[in-house]
Design a protein around this motif. Structure first.
Motif, PDB file in Angstrom:
ATOM      1  N   UNK A 290      44.112 -18.678 -85.280  1.00  0.00           N
ATOM      2  CA  UNK A 290      44.453 -19.726 -86.230  1.00  0.00           C
ATOM      3  C   UNK A 290      45.935 -20.072 -86.209  1.00  0.00           C
ATOM      4  N   UNK A 291      46.703 -19.397 -85.374  1.00  0.00           N
ATOM      5  CA  UNK A 291      48.147 -19.613 -85.358  1.00  0.00           C
ATOM      6  C   UNK A 291      48.543 -20.931 -84.717  1.00  0.00           C
ATOM      7  N   UNK A 292      49.788 -21.340 -84.964  1.00  0.00           N
ATOM      8  CA  UNK A 292      50.299 -22.606 -84.444  1.00  0.00           C
ATOM      9  C   UNK A 292      51.070 -22.425 -83.143  1.00  0.00           C
ATOM     10  N   UNK A 293      51.740 -21.294 -82.981  1.00  0.00           N
ATOM     11  CA  UNK A 293      52.538 -21.063 -81.778  1.00  0.00           C
ATOM     12  C   UNK A 293      51.637 -20.945 -80.555  1.00  0.00           C
ATOM     13  N   UNK A 294      52.108 -21.464 -79.437  1.00  0.00           N
ATOM     14  CA  UNK A 294      51.355 -21.379 -78.195  1.00  0.00           C
ATOM     15  C   UNK A 294      52.229 -20.795 -77.100  1.00  0.00           C
ATOM     16  N   UNK A 295      51.599 -20.039 -76.212  1.00  0.00           N
ATOM     17  CA  UNK A 295      52.305 -19.343 -75.137  1.00  0.00           C
ATOM     18  C   UNK A 295      51.920 -19.936 -73.795  1.00  0.00           C
ATOM     19  N   UNK A 296      52.865 -19.942 -72.867  1.00  0.00           N
ATOM     20  CA  UNK A 296      52.606 -20.464 -71.519  1.00  0.00           C
ATOM     21  C   UNK A 296      51.663 -19.556 -70.730  1.00  0.00           C
ATOM     22  N   UNK A 297      51.408 -18.355 -71.241  1.00  0.00           N
ATOM     23  CA  UNK A 297      50.500 -17.434 -70.559  1.00  0.00           C
ATOM     24  C   UNK A 297      49.043 -17.891 -70.645  1.00  0.00           C
ATOM     25  N   UNK A 298      48.713 -18.699 -71.653  1.00  0.00           N
ATOM     26  CA  UNK A 298      47.319 -18.971 -71.971  1.00  0.00           C
ATOM     27  C   UNK A 298      46.965 -20.455 -71.883  1.00  0.00           C
ATOM     28  N   UNK A 299      45.654 -20.689 -71.816  1.00  0.00           N
ATOM     29  CA  UNK A 299      45.089 -22.021 -71.976  1.00  0.00           C
ATOM     30  C   UNK A 299      44.503 -22.093 -73.378  1.00  0.00           C
ATOM     31  N   UNK A 300      44.719 -23.205 -74.058  1.00  0.00           N
ATOM     32  CA  UNK A 300      44.242 -23.373 -75.437  1.00  0.00           C
ATOM     33  C   UNK A 300      43.208 -24.489 -75.504  1.00  0.00           C
ATOM     34  N   UNK A 301      42.103 -24.212 -76.204  1.00  0.00           N
ATOM     35  CA  UNK A 301      41.063 -25.221 -76.424  1.00  0.00           C
ATOM     36  C   UNK A 301      40.749 -25.270 -77.907  1.00  0.00           C
ATOM     37  N   UNK A 302      40.646 -26.470 -78.477  1.00  0.00           N
ATOM     38  CA  UNK A 302      40.330 -26.607 -79.901  1.00  0.00           C
ATOM     39  C   UNK A 302      38.942 -26.047 -80.184  1.00  0.00           C
ATOM     40  N   UNK A 303      38.821 -25.280 -81.255  1.00  0.00           N
ATOM     41  CA  UNK A 303      37.538 -24.711 -81.685  1.00  0.00           C
ATOM     42  C   UNK A 303      36.960 -25.537 -82.829  1.00  0.00           C
ATOM     43  N   UNK A 304      37.634 -25.555 -83.962  1.00  0.00           N
ATOM     44  CA  UNK A 304      37.194 -26.399 -85.077  1.00  0.00           C
ATOM     45  C   UNK A 304      38.340 -26.624 -86.054  1.00  0.00           C
ATOM     46  N   UNK A 305      38.188 -27.670 -86.867  1.00  0.00           N
ATOM     47  CA  UNK A 305      39.230 -28.041 -87.828  1.00  0.00           C
ATOM     48  C   UNK A 305      39.144 -27.157 -89.066  1.00  0.00           C
ATOM     49  N   UNK A 306      40.286 -27.010 -89.730  1.00  0.00           N
ATOM     50  CA  UNK A 306      40.370 -26.215 -90.949  1.00  0.00           C
ATOM     51  C   UNK A 306      41.468 -26.803 -91.830  1.00  0.00           C
ATOM     52  N   UNK A 307      41.469 -26.410 -93.077  1.00  0.00           N
ATOM     53  CA  UNK A 307      42.525 -26.835 -93.997  1.00  0.00           C
ATOM     54  C   UNK A 307      42.960 -25.634 -94.835  1.00  0.00           C
ATOM     55  N   UNK A 308      44.261 -25.499 -95.050  1.00  0.00           N
ATOM     56  CA  UNK A 308      44.794 -24.454 -95.926  1.00  0.00           C
ATOM     57  C   UNK A 308      45.118 -25.090 -97.269  1.00  0.00           C
TER      58      UNK A 308
END
Length: 293
Positions: A147-165
């Protein structure tokens, strides 16, 4: 096989947001609007009503949504049952998930997955986003859902689902029925998640965007569990920022309530994180399955 226009409608209707649907489908918002218009023209009816910045399903939209869900489930069952006959899937999949996702979203999906693929063993590690990312980097898990916002160059990121805090308090809190200003947060006792939590990172960043420094707020304590935070709120005058996914039951049972903050909301996406490069057959199978749920 699920008709693409119907899939677009289903996403918009589920999220009640053209923006969230476009993000999850990875297409532009005008493309989403075009698909919805085509369905409306075909059926000669209006599917959504706009109210300010929000949308609601019309009566026709509600009917179509019900049928779209049935069609989607039929296609899913057909595809995975045939897939089961044609391929014998065996093996072990080790998943790491942030606490909120592991506790409130994944159990139902994993139970359905197991009903189709009984010979695939699943191990689920639960921790905050920072530690899940570390486990994936070390090769101790096959994929992560965070659920974090930071992204690393080590990984590939794919959206799972939307959420709201959302900001949450007990229902009889003195401020529960009022609309707060952001500066009112300085006068409130607040509970936050622990350091390394993806939810904490989102809250901190969105507040900072509005000129509110989290270190200047009155933080009573930091707790590493949404369940513990919810129980604390029931016995105190504190408030907390929590994922809407974690409080649905308490809202339904009128134990906790969402406290409105004027001109402030925190929307986000949960993400899969994967090692870069070709994915294993089991990971591809799981990602395909989860996209239907």
């Amino acid at each position: 096989m699920f008709d693409y226009r119907l899939k677009v409608f289903y996403k918009v209707a589920s999220r009640l947001s053209f923006t969230k649907a476009s993000e999850e489908l990875n297409i532009s918002q005008p493309a989403v609007t075009k698909h919805i218009k085509e369905i409306e023209n075909t059926l000669n009816t209006k599917l959504f009503n706009r109210k300010g910045t929000s949308i609601q399903l019309t009566e026709s939209g509600k009917i179509l949504y019900g049928y779209a869900e049935k069609i989607r489930n039929i296609y899913r069952d057909m595809e995975f049952e045939i897939n089961q006959i044609n391929q014998q899937h065996k093996g072990k999949l080790i998943i790491g998930a942030s606490t909120t996702i592991a506790q409130y979203i994944l159990p139902e999906i994993l139970a359905k997955f197991h009903s189709y693929y009984k010979d695939i063993k699943i191990e689920l590690f639960t921790h905050n986003t920072e530690i899940i990312s570390s486990l994936l980097k070390k090769g101790k898990i096959d994929l992560g859902i965070v659920e974090g916002e930071s992204q690393s160059s080590y990984f590939e990121y794919k959206a799972f689902r939307a959420d709201e805090i959302v900001l949450v308090s007990k229902v009889d809190h003195p401020l529960a029925r009022k609309t707060l200003q952001l500066t009112d947060l300085y006068e409130i006792d607040l509970i936050f998640r622990e350091q390394g939590s993806g939810s904490l990172e989102f809250v901190q960043n969105r507040l900072r965007d509005k000129g509110i420094q989290i270190e200047n707020l009155h933080t009573v304590m930091q707790i590493g569990s949404s369940e513990s935070i919810k129980n604390y709120l029931l016995h105190s005058e504190s408030m907390a920022f929590l994922s809407i996914s974690t409080v649905l039951q308490e809202l339904k049972n009128n134990l906790l309530t969402v406290v409105d903050i004027k001109n402030f909301n925190i929307e986000r996406n949960f993400h899969f994180i994967l090692p870069k490069g070709e994915q294993s057959e089991l990971i591809r199978l799981f990602l395909k399955f989860i996209s239907y749920n």
